[in-house]
Design a protein around this motif. Structure first.
Motif, mmCIF file in Angstrom:
data_model
loop_
_atom_site.group_PDB
_atom_site.id
_atom_site.type_symbol
_atom_site.label_atom_id
_atom_site.label_comp_id
_atom_site.label_asym_id
_atom_site.label_seq_id
_atom_site.Cartn_x
_atom_site.Cartn_y
_atom_site.Cartn_z
ATOM 1 N N ASP A 10 5.981 4.369 8.573
ATOM 2 C CA ASP A 10 6.896 4.842 7.531
ATOM 3 C C ASP A 10 6.834 6.360 7.414
ATOM 4 N N GLY A 11 5.621 6.922 7.540
ATOM 5 C CA GLY A 11 5.465 8.368 7.472
ATOM 6 C C GLY A 11 6.217 9.081 8.574
ATOM 7 N N LEU A 12 6.113 8.568 9.800
ATOM 8 C CA LEU A 12 6.819 9.191 10.926
ATOM 9 C C LEU A 12 8.337 9.076 10.780
ATOM 10 N N ALA A 13 8.795 7.951 10.242
ATOM 11 C CA ALA A 13 10.234 7.793 10.015
ATOM 12 C C ALA A 13 10.734 8.837 9.018
ATOM 13 N N LYS A 14 9.937 9.106 8.000
ATOM 14 C CA LYS A 14 10.330 10.100 7.002
ATOM 15 C C LYS A 14 10.189 11.524 7.549
ATOM 16 N N CYS A 15 9.288 11.699 8.525
ATOM 17 C CA CYS A 15 9.193 12.999 9.211
ATOM 18 C C CYS A 15 10.484 13.288 9.964
ATOM 19 N N ARG A 16 10.954 12.306 10.716
ATOM 20 C CA ARG A 16 12.167 12.493 11.519
ATOM 21 C C ARG A 16 13.393 12.691 10.634
ATOM 22 N N SER A 69 0.861 -1.183 0.000
ATOM 23 C CA SER A 69 0.000 0.000 0.000
ATOM 24 C C SER A 69 0.893 1.228 0.000
ATOM 25 N N GLN A 70 0.507 2.251 -0.754
ATOM 26 C CA GLN A 70 1.347 3.448 -0.821
ATOM 27 C C GLN A 70 0.500 4.705 -0.927
ATOM 28 N N ARG A 71 1.077 5.813 -0.448
ATOM 29 C CA ARG A 71 0.464 7.133 -0.544
ATOM 30 C C ARG A 71 1.545 8.130 -0.964
ATOM 31 N N LEU A 72 1.143 9.153 -1.693
ATOM 32 C CA LEU A 72 2.083 10.195 -2.110
ATOM 33 C C LEU A 72 1.981 11.405 -1.179
ATOM 34 N N CYS A 73 3.113 11.852 -0.679
ATOM 35 C CA CYS A 73 3.182 13.033 0.190
ATOM 36 C C CYS A 73 3.992 14.131 -0.493
ATOM 37 N N LYS A 74 3.690 15.373 -0.124
ATOM 38 C CA LYS A 74 4.503 16.482 -0.602
ATOM 39 C C LYS A 74 5.849 16.462 0.122
ATOM 40 N N LYS A 75 6.920 16.519 -0.639
ATOM 41 C CA LYS A 75 8.268 16.451 -0.071
ATOM 42 C C LYS A 75 8.767 17.837 0.292
ATOM 43 N N PHE A 80 -2.156 12.255 16.980
ATOM 44 C CA PHE A 80 -1.378 11.017 16.900
ATOM 45 C C PHE A 80 -1.694 10.087 18.068
ATOM 46 N N GLN A 81 -2.008 10.628 19.237
ATOM 47 C CA GLN A 81 -2.399 9.787 20.371
ATOM 48 C C GLN A 81 -3.675 9.020 20.052
ATOM 49 N N LEU A 82 -4.609 9.672 19.371
ATOM 50 C CA LEU A 82 -5.844 8.994 18.969
ATOM 51 C C LEU A 82 -5.562 7.843 18.008
ATOM 52 N N LEU A 140 11.988 14.725 5.649
ATOM 53 C CA LEU A 140 11.513 14.613 4.271
ATOM 54 C C LEU A 140 10.087 15.118 4.090
ATOM 55 N N ILE A 141 9.241 14.950 5.106
ATOM 56 C CA ILE A 141 7.851 15.392 5.040
ATOM 57 C C ILE A 141 7.447 15.955 6.401
ATOM 58 N N THR A 142 6.281 16.591 6.451
ATOM 59 C CA THR A 142 5.812 17.197 7.700
ATOM 60 C C THR A 142 4.816 16.288 8.414
ATOM 61 N N LEU A 143 4.628 16.541 9.701
ATOM 62 C CA LEU A 143 3.639 15.788 10.474
ATOM 63 C C LEU A 143 2.228 16.004 9.932
ATOM 64 N N ASP A 144 1.926 17.216 9.547
ATOM 65 C CA ASP A 144 0.593 17.509 9.007
ATOM 66 C C ASP A 144 0.346 16.752 7.712
ATOM 67 N N GLU A 145 1.395 16.597 6.911
ATOM 68 C CA GLU A 145 1.250 15.862 5.651
ATOM 69 C C GLU A 145 0.995 14.381 5.918
ATOM 70 N N VAL A 146 1.646 13.843 6.929
ATOM 71 C CA VAL A 146 1.408 12.447 7.309
ATOM 72 C C VAL A 146 -0.038 12.260 7.759
ATOM 73 N N LEU A 147 -0.518 13.174 8.589
ATOM 74 C CA LEU A 147 -1.904 13.100 9.056
ATOM 75 C C LEU A 147 -2.880 13.242 7.893
ATOM 76 N N ARG A 148 -2.580 14.095 6.949
ATOM 77 C CA ARG A 148 -3.470 14.326 5.806
ATOM 78 C C ARG A 148 -3.549 13.109 4.893
ATOM 79 N N VAL A 149 -2.386 12.507 4.628
ATOM 80 C CA VAL A 149 -2.314 11.455 3.611
ATOM 81 C C VAL A 149 -2.531 10.052 4.186
ATOM 82 N N CYS A 150 -1.965 9.789 5.357
ATOM 83 C CA CYS A 150 -1.962 8.417 5.877
ATOM 84 C C CYS A 150 -3.197 8.059 6.703
ATOM 85 N N THR A 151 -4.025 9.029 7.027
ATOM 86 C CA THR A 151 -5.209 8.714 7.835
ATOM 87 C C THR A 151 -6.502 8.990 7.080
ATOM 88 N N ALA A 152 -6.389 9.270 5.771
ATOM 89 C CA ALA A 152 -7.578 9.581 4.955
ATOM 90 C C ALA A 152 -8.404 8.317 4.727
#
Length: 223
Positions: free
Chosen positions: A202-208, A106-112, A131-133, A211-223
């Motif tokens: 994977d999104g959080l690893a790329k945040c650290r 499974s894959q999603r595209l994020c803004k870099k 993220f706690q939720l 490469l991407i932002t936390l907001d972008e991870v929330l937008r793309v990975c939880t849709a």
């Protein structure tokens, strides 16, 4: 109507050397499923099916995958584990599906983030709660990054796209659960117990990695 008629009769979009391509023509009996069935008679080693979208195509793909062919395809689903329920909706037999599937990506595209102007920022309370939720505890010290904007990225803060991935490998134990027709949440739980990294992982690893932002991870990975 004239424009619609024109597009209904378009030929192959791109010509590629060493590739044979055929435009489907349902009005003449050449459907996607019939074309795939004809292709199988040539006994190819590897088959790429752009998308499984109907019962007939799903049935042909399952037969091909269980008779020694490597079949690569796409299926629209919420996550890697939900592919099996989606295929079952299209009439795939769970036992056959379990036997035929080696893995699901499974894959999603994020803004870099633009590497020239990205800057560190502190995690907000709203981000922490979101993220706690989702069952993740964010380290307060990060580091995490946000977009700023510069001449290199036309003041957008982003430059290109980056994929986040979730690879579900069908192990022997997971194959048994699929064959038994277990629900998606149990398949997903079992895969995670076997060290499957989710889209959020994977999104959080790329945040650290900046490469991407936390907001972008929330937008793309939880849709």
């Amino acid at each position: 109507q004239g424009i619609a008629d024109h597009f209904d009769h378009l030929a192959i979009e791109f010509d590629f050397a060493a590739f044979s391509q055929t435009q489907i023509a349902p009005d003449k009996g050449l459907t996607f499923a019939n074309g795939l069935r004809s292709l199988l008679r040539q006994d190819p080693d590897v088959i790429l099916v752009g998308e499984i979208r109907d019962d007939e195509t799903a049935d042909i793909c399952m037969r091909a995958a269980t008779t020694g062919h490597l079949l690569l395809t796409t299926v629209h689903a919420d996550c890697s584990a939900s592919v099996f329920a989606r295929m079952a909706q299209m009439g795939a037999n769970p036992m056959q599906l379990a036997s035929a599937t080696a893995g699901v990506l499974s894959q999603r595209l994020c803004k870099k983030l633009c590497p020239h102007c990205q800057r560190e920022h502190e995690v907000t309370g709203a981000q922490t709660r979101q993220f706690q939720l989702l069952g993740f505890e964010l380290p307060p010290d990060g580091p995490f990054y946000t977009a700023a904007g510069c001449n290199e990225c036309l003041d957008t803060g982003y430059n290109g796209r980056l994929s986040v991935y979730e690879l579900l490998v069908v192990s022997a134990s997971l194959r048994d659960l699929i064959a038994a027709g277990e629900p998606t949440h149990l398949l997903r739980q079992h895969a995670q117990e076997q060290s499957m990294k989710t889209l959020l992982d994977d999104g959080l690893a790329k945040c650290r990695a900046g490469l991407i932002t936390l907001d972008e991870v929330l937008r793309v990975c939880t849709a």
